[in-house]
Write a protein that holds these residues in place. Structure first.
Motif, PDB file in Angstrom:
ATOM      1  N   LEU A 147       0.829  -1.210   0.000  1.00 29.75           N
ATOM      2  CA  LEU A 147       0.000   0.000   0.000  1.00 29.75           C
ATOM      3  C   LEU A 147       0.860   1.255   0.000  1.00 29.75           C
ATOM      4  CD1 LEU A 147      -2.661  -1.195   2.600  1.00 29.75           C
ATOM      5  CD2 LEU A 147      -2.990  -0.962   0.122  1.00 29.75           C
ATOM      6  N   ALA A 148       1.961   1.228   0.754  1.00 29.43           N
ATOM      7  CA  ALA A 148       2.846   2.395   0.796  1.00 29.43           C
ATOM      8  C   ALA A 148       3.515   2.620  -0.553  1.00 29.43           C
ATOM      9  CB  ALA A 148       3.892   2.212   1.887  1.00 29.43           C
ATOM     10  N   ARG A 149       3.928   1.538  -1.211  1.00 25.72           N
ATOM     11  CA  ARG A 149       4.565   1.678  -2.526  1.00 25.72           C
ATOM     12  C   ARG A 149       3.592   2.279  -3.535  1.00 25.72           C
ATOM     13  NH1 ARG A 149       9.992   1.361  -2.439  1.00 25.72           N
ATOM     14  NH2 ARG A 149      10.469  -0.233  -3.974  1.00 25.72           N
ATOM     15  N   GLN A 150       2.342   1.818  -3.478  1.00 28.57           N
ATOM     16  CA  GLN A 150       1.339   2.363  -4.390  1.00 28.57           C
ATOM     17  C   GLN A 150       1.093   3.831  -4.100  1.00 28.57           C
ATOM     18  OE1 GLN A 150      -0.198   1.434  -7.082  1.00 28.57           O
ATOM     19  NE2 GLN A 150      -1.395   3.319  -7.144  1.00 28.57           N
ATOM     20  N   ALA A 151       1.002   4.189  -2.816  1.00 30.96           N
ATOM     21  CA  ALA A 151       0.769   5.584  -2.452  1.00 30.96           C
ATOM     22  C   ALA A 151       1.915   6.472  -2.914  1.00 30.96           C
ATOM     23  CB  ALA A 151       0.593   5.707  -0.940  1.00 30.96           C
TER      24      ALA A 151
ATOM     25  N   GLN B 134      -5.507  -4.785  -7.848  1.00 35.66           N
ATOM     26  CA  GLN B 134      -4.099  -4.557  -8.153  1.00 35.66           C
ATOM     27  C   GLN B 134      -3.264  -5.648  -7.480  1.00 35.66           C
ATOM     28  OE1 GLN B 134      -2.309  -0.906  -9.088  1.00 35.66           O
ATOM     29  NE2 GLN B 134      -3.751   0.207  -7.779  1.00 35.66           N
ATOM     30  N   ARG B 135      -2.119  -5.931  -8.079  1.00 33.32           N
ATOM     31  CA  ARG B 135      -1.275  -7.003  -7.560  1.00 33.32           C
ATOM     32  C   ARG B 135       0.163  -6.515  -7.463  1.00 33.32           C
ATOM     33  NH1 ARG B 135       1.984 -11.167  -9.268  1.00 33.32           N
ATOM     34  NH2 ARG B 135       1.689 -13.205  -8.247  1.00 33.32           N
ATOM     35  N   THR B 136       0.781  -6.765  -6.303  1.00 40.02           N
ATOM     36  CA  THR B 136       2.186  -6.432  -6.064  1.00 40.02           C
ATOM     37  C   THR B 136       2.862  -7.659  -5.482  1.00 40.02           C
ATOM     38  OG1 THR B 136       1.679  -4.109  -5.628  1.00 40.02           O
ATOM     39  CG2 THR B 136       3.770  -4.926  -4.798  1.00 40.02           C
TER      40      THR B 136
ATOM     41  N   HIS C 120       5.395   6.461   3.289  1.00 40.93           N
ATOM     42  CA  HIS C 120       6.270   5.995   4.365  1.00 40.93           C
ATOM     43  C   HIS C 120       5.527   5.441   5.574  1.00 40.93           C
ATOM     44  CE1 HIS C 120       9.692   7.651   2.289  1.00 40.93           C
ATOM     45  NE2 HIS C 120       9.102   8.823   2.227  1.00 40.93           N
ATOM     46  N   ARG C 121       4.294   5.832   5.760  1.00 46.10           N
ATOM     47  CA  ARG C 121       3.583   5.418   6.963  1.00 46.10           C
ATOM     48  C   ARG C 121       2.212   4.863   6.591  1.00 46.10           C
ATOM     49  NH1 ARG C 121       3.996   9.115  12.115  1.00 46.10           N
ATOM     50  NH2 ARG C 121       6.075   8.227  11.874  1.00 46.10           N
ATOM     51  N   VAL C 122       1.881   3.718   7.185  1.00 47.37           N
ATOM     52  CA  VAL C 122       0.592   3.086   6.937  1.00 47.37           C
ATOM     53  C   VAL C 122      -0.053   2.799   8.294  1.00 47.37           C
ATOM     54  CG1 VAL C 122      -0.605   1.103   5.950  1.00 47.37           C
ATOM     55  CG2 VAL C 122       1.411   2.046   4.795  1.00 47.37           C
ATOM     56  N   ASP C 123      -1.262   3.309   8.472  1.00 47.72           N
ATOM     57  CA  ASP C 123      -2.047   3.065   9.691  1.00 47.72           C
ATOM     58  C   ASP C 123      -3.185   2.133   9.280  1.00 47.72           C
ATOM     59  OD1 ASP C 123      -3.582   3.111  11.968  1.00 47.72           O
ATOM     60  OD2 ASP C 123      -3.515   5.284  12.230  1.00 47.72           O
ATOM     61  N   LEU C 124      -3.043   0.855   9.641  1.00 47.99           N
ATOM     62  CA  LEU C 124      -3.927  -0.173   9.099  1.00 47.99           C
ATOM     63  C   LEU C 124      -4.575  -0.960  10.230  1.00 47.99           C
ATOM     64  CD1 LEU C 124      -4.876  -1.753   6.542  1.00 47.99           C
ATOM     65  CD2 LEU C 124      -2.824  -3.169   6.803  1.00 47.99           C
ATOM     66  N   GLU C 125      -5.895  -1.148  10.114  1.00 49.62           N
ATOM     67  CA  GLU C 125      -6.639  -1.943  11.090  1.00 49.62           C
ATOM     68  C   GLU C 125      -7.090  -3.235  10.427  1.00 49.62           C
ATOM     69  OE1 GLU C 125     -10.842  -1.609  13.565  1.00 49.62           O
ATOM     70  OE2 GLU C 125      -9.681   0.218  13.161  1.00 49.62           O
ATOM     71  N   ILE C 126      -6.788  -4.366  11.070  1.00 49.21           N
ATOM     72  CA  ILE C 126      -7.163  -5.683  10.561  1.00 49.21           C
ATOM     73  C   ILE C 126      -7.862  -6.443  11.668  1.00 49.21           C
ATOM     74  CG2 ILE C 126      -6.342  -7.859   9.570  1.00 49.21           C
ATOM     75  CD1 ILE C 126      -3.890  -6.323   8.545  1.00 49.21           C
TER      76      ILE C 126
ATOM     77  N   ARG D 132      -2.678  -0.983  13.847  1.00 49.17           N
ATOM     78  CA  ARG D 132      -1.242  -0.802  14.053  1.00 49.17           C
ATOM     79  C   ARG D 132      -0.656   0.111  12.986  1.00 49.17           C
ATOM     80  NH1 ARG D 132       1.422  -6.527  16.087  1.00 49.17           N
ATOM     81  NH2 ARG D 132       0.792  -6.299  18.257  1.00 49.17           N
ATOM     82  N   ARG D 133       0.493   0.672  13.346  1.00 46.82           N
ATOM     83  CA  ARG D 133       1.191   1.570  12.421  1.00 46.82           C
ATOM     84  C   ARG D 133       2.425   0.869  11.864  1.00 46.82           C
ATOM     85  NH1 ARG D 133       3.781   6.608  15.091  1.00 46.82           N
ATOM     86  NH2 ARG D 133       5.494   5.124  15.356  1.00 46.82           N
ATOM     87  N   TYR D 134       2.676   1.062  10.584  1.00 49.59           N
ATOM     88  CA  TYR D 134       3.818   0.462   9.907  1.00 49.59           C
ATOM     89  C   TYR D 134       4.621   1.563   9.225  1.00 49.59           C
ATOM     90  CZ  TYR D 134       0.959  -3.644  10.705  1.00 49.59           C
ATOM     91  OH  TYR D 134       0.198  -4.621  11.303  1.00 49.59           O
ATOM     92  N   ASP D 135       5.913   1.603   9.492  1.00 51.14           N
ATOM     93  CA  ASP D 135       6.806   2.562   8.844  1.00 51.14           C
ATOM     94  C   ASP D 135       7.532   1.851   7.714  1.00 51.14           C
ATOM     95  OD1 ASP D 135       6.238   4.764  10.540  1.00 51.14           O
ATOM     96  OD2 ASP D 135       7.471   3.850  12.101  1.00 51.14           O
ATOM     97  N   VAL D 136       7.404   2.383   6.509  1.00 53.54           N
ATOM     98  CA  VAL D 136       7.937   1.743   5.313  1.00 53.54           C
ATOM     99  C   VAL D 136       8.997   2.653   4.703  1.00 53.54           C
ATOM    100  CG1 VAL D 136       7.368   0.733   3.070  1.00 53.54           C
ATOM    101  CG2 VAL D 136       5.678   0.679   4.928  1.00 53.54           C
ATOM    102  N   HIS D 137      10.166   2.089   4.446  1.00 50.96           N
ATOM    103  CA  HIS D 137      11.269   2.862   3.879  1.00 50.96           C
ATOM    104  C   HIS D 137      11.907   2.088   2.738  1.00 50.96           C
ATOM    105  CE1 HIS D 137      11.227   5.719   7.248  1.00 50.96           C
ATOM    106  NE2 HIS D 137      11.001   4.660   8.005  1.00 50.96           N
ATOM    107  N   SER D 138      12.288   2.808   1.708  1.00 52.21           N
ATOM    108  CA  SER D 138      12.996   2.198   0.589  1.00 52.21           C
ATOM    109  C   SER D 138      14.487   2.202   0.883  1.00 52.21           C
ATOM    110  CB  SER D 138      12.730   2.969  -0.708  1.00 52.21           C
ATOM    111  OG  SER D 138      11.364   2.900  -1.038  1.00 52.21           O
ATOM    112  N   GLY D 139      15.122   1.061   0.666  1.00 50.19           N
ATOM    113  CA  GLY D 139      16.562   0.977   0.833  1.00 50.19           C
ATOM    114  C   GLY D 139      17.246   1.092  -0.513  1.00 50.19           C
TER     115      GLY D 139
END
Length: 664
Positions: A470-474, A498-500, A542-548, A553-560
């Protein structure tokens, strides 16, 4: 005794210990000088010094082990003292003497003491004479191969072959019985020669199930030697410390007093000046035996600082100036509990092999002290020790310190290279460790590979992978020029989501998702499994706030670097590799290839080209960071060698190929 104030100090070292010494110097108003090799030209410790002088060269032998060049640098910079740190020349008596001969102050014990304790055989003899208990042992000076069996029997099995000039587990081999003695001595000699330039080894009885407990001492030039309590360093791999703490959970007041008294006796016998450590083995029955004296500051000194409130580097400088130890050092307090973890760039699941790479992000949160020589953008090369940082927590109780340290490591953002972080956290949370029952055999009872398993569980991993997609798409949506007003991931025709895809470890994971016109997440599947009751509260690059299923929970996403994506969660970190949306043709990997797990030197080739080899047979010995690593056959076949002895290889280089061969 004449006092001689230090106004400008050169640190003959690199990385985190150089930064650590500089920090105390800044507080005391002492100017600082760094020396550096070519790979360290842009390192943070160089930038932090008031002045820096290049030593040139790449490896340690061409730079940090050049005593003449370091003394010349100190004189050129106008320094009046040299601090050796630890490692490199810190326990080299000739270097200490050269510093003194140049008219500079040496922040450490005298060259004579360094020389005496630099030989573990002489150290054992002197401690035995002083009444400090030692384990049974025998020297091998001049011993012929035929004599080994006699000496081994006198010591008793199991035993350790140990480098007389060594430390850090290098030049050390555990020998279970007489049949393995000759090979153990030969291997230890070879590694000792490579690591220390001295292949002298000796035999010592192995005390299984014991604890490694050491006493920090500090001496001044007025004849005072103080014991600053103990540290427990029992959790070790390959005789190298992993977790250190103060005080030891196995030491009561009576034992602490006896060990401290023995350490002070050792210090006074030597006429010790400066910081030192007297190391002991502590048995289950409460007996303790001398191991060695480290004539320098220890890597684990911060745990002592946190429980005593003393700055050990400041005390080192103070006594080097000729001043007396202050009252607080002679009767140090013992407040709470401190615990340190050594964070390494290493692959635990692959035998703790050191790894290289560029750190794209380095952040350790929480109520902890971080002593580090790296940061975002730092390059971890093959030339020096792979330690990234020491992370230290202090608490009112041992449980509190362990909890703080484990939490900080769990939440740490360590991107760009493999680390031992998950392994450290599992050790810190292990019931046996938390019960204070871990001894030097802890990692023999508990498989390091299992301890190094990723921290996030299956559910959290699935959610993190979904968050990455989701972060990559955003991120792509934010930079898109067309239809900028549409929400990320929305499609006019939602018949197909969509598929990733990412690679997680060695397997490919797919994420399918569909968003509505208002940005609501309508569908979310990971590897075909529907995630229930999904609510997307926030999503950017970079940040995803997702409820399942009611859990938010919050997820921090960073590209290396390259195609890498790192996701940090409250349960730990996962590393993913993007699968290209439009993959091109990929080069097929040569079947049967045995690749180098790290940069290194091909020290020995154990088989001939064209030899018929069996599964598990050692083929080559790779030397990296002064340690030996065997490359073994992954299956039966005919070996085709791709390298020769003496070749320098990069990580991933093909060392040999196993082709189908005849049956024997």
């Amino acid at each position: 005794m004449t006092e001689r104030p230090i106004t400008r100090l050169l640190v003959a070292n690199r990385g985190e210990i150089a930064r650590r010494v500089f920090a105390t110097c800044r507080r005391l108003g002492i100017a600082t000088v760094a020396v550096y090799s070519d790979p360290d030209a842009q390192a943070s410790f160089v930038a932090e010094a008031d002045a820096a002088i290049a030593l040139g060269g790449t490896g340690a032998a061409e730079s940090y082990l050049r005593a003449d060049a370091i003394v010349a640098a100190a004189l050129q910079a106008g320094a009046d003292a040299v601090h050796p740190g630890y490692g490199f020349l810190s326990e080299n008596s000739a270097f200490a003497q050269a510093v003194l001969d140049a008219g500079l102050a040496w922040v450490g014990p005298s060259p004579a003491v360094i020389a005496a304790m630099g030989s573990k055989t002489e150290a054992r003899e002197r401690m035995d004479a002083a009444g400090v208990p030692v384990l049974p042992g025998r020297t091998l000076d001049g011993a012929r191969r035929a004599d080994l069996a006699v000496l081994g029997a006198e010591v008793g099995y199991p035993l350790l072959v140990k480098a007389a000039a060594g430390g850090g587990g290098r030049g050390m081999r555990l020998v279970p019985d007489a049949a393995a003695l000759a090979a153990g001595v030969e291997s230890a000699r070879r590694e000792a020669a490579n690591a220390f330039g001295d292949d002298t080894v000796f035999l010592e009885r192995f005390a299984g199930g014991a604890r490694h407990v050491e006493i920090q001492i500090m001496g001044d030039r007025h004849g005072r030697v103080a014991a600053l309590h103990e540290r427990d360093c029992s959790v070790q791999r390959r005789h190298q410390k992993v977790i250190e703490e103060a005080p030891s959970p196995a030491v009561d007041d009576e034992t602490r007093g006896a060990m401290s008294a023995a350490a002070v006796t050792a210090g006074k016998t030597l006429g010790y000046v400066g910081a030192g450590t007297v190391e002991f083995l502590l048995t289950e029955g409460g007996e303790f035996f001398f191991l060695e004296v480290n004539t320098r500051l220890q890597v684990e000194h911060p745990v002592t600082e946190l429980v005593t409130g003393l700055d050990l580097v400041e005390l080192q400088i103070l006594v080097a100036e000729g001043r007396a130890l202050p009252p607080e050092a002679l009767a140090p307090p013992l407040r709470g509990h401190a615990m340190e973890a050594r964070l390494y760039a290493e692959d635990v699941a692959n035998g703790f092999l050191p790894v290289t790479g560029t750190i794209s992000r380095f952040r350790i949160p929480g109520d902890v002290r971080v002593d580090s020589g790296v940061g975002g953008g730092s390059v971890i090369g093959p030339h020096y020790d792979a330690m990234l940082a020491k992370v230290i927590a202090h608490g009112r109780t041992r449980d509190e310190a362990a909890r703080k340290l484990a939490d900080a490591l769990t939440r740490a953002e360590l991107h760009g290279t493999v680390t031992n972080r998950d392994f450290l956290v599992r050790v810190l949370r292990h019931p046996e460790f938390l019960a204070g029952a871990a001894d030097t055999s802890f990692l023999e009872r508990h498989d390091p590979v299992a301890l190094a398993a990723p921290l996030p569980g299956a559910q959290e991993t699935a959610a993190a992978v979904a968050a990455a997609a989701l972060a990559r798409q955003a991120g792509r949506r934010r930079t898109a020029r067309a239809f900028a007003g549409l929400p990320s991931g929305w499609r006019n025709n939602r018949a197909l989501p969509q598929r990733t895809a990412f690679v997680l470890g060695e397997r490919e994971v797919t994420v399918e998702y569909a968003l509505g016109r208002t940005g609501d997440l309508e569908t979310l599947r990971v590897d075909g499994a529907e995630l229930p009751r999904i609510v997307l509260h926030q999503c950017d690059g970079h940040r995803v706030d997702l409820e399942i299923d009611g859990l938010r929970r919050r997820y921090d996403v960073h590209s290396g670097s390259g195609e890498m994506v790192f996701v940090n969660t409250a349960e730990g970190q996962i590393a993913l590799r993007d699968v290209p949306r439009f993959p091109g043709a990929r080069k097929a990997e040569e079947a049967g290839s045995l690749r180098s797990p790290m940069p290194g030197l091909v020290a020995r080739v154990l088989v001939e080209d064209g030899a018929d080899v069996h599964d598990g047979q050692p083929l080559l010995v790779l030397e990296a960071m002064k340690m030996e690593h065997q490359i073994v056959a992954s299956h039966r076949g005919v070996v085709e060698l791709k390298v020769r002895e003496g070749a320098q290889v990069e990580a991933g280089s093909v060392l040999a190929v196993l082709n189908a061969g005849s049956e024997r």
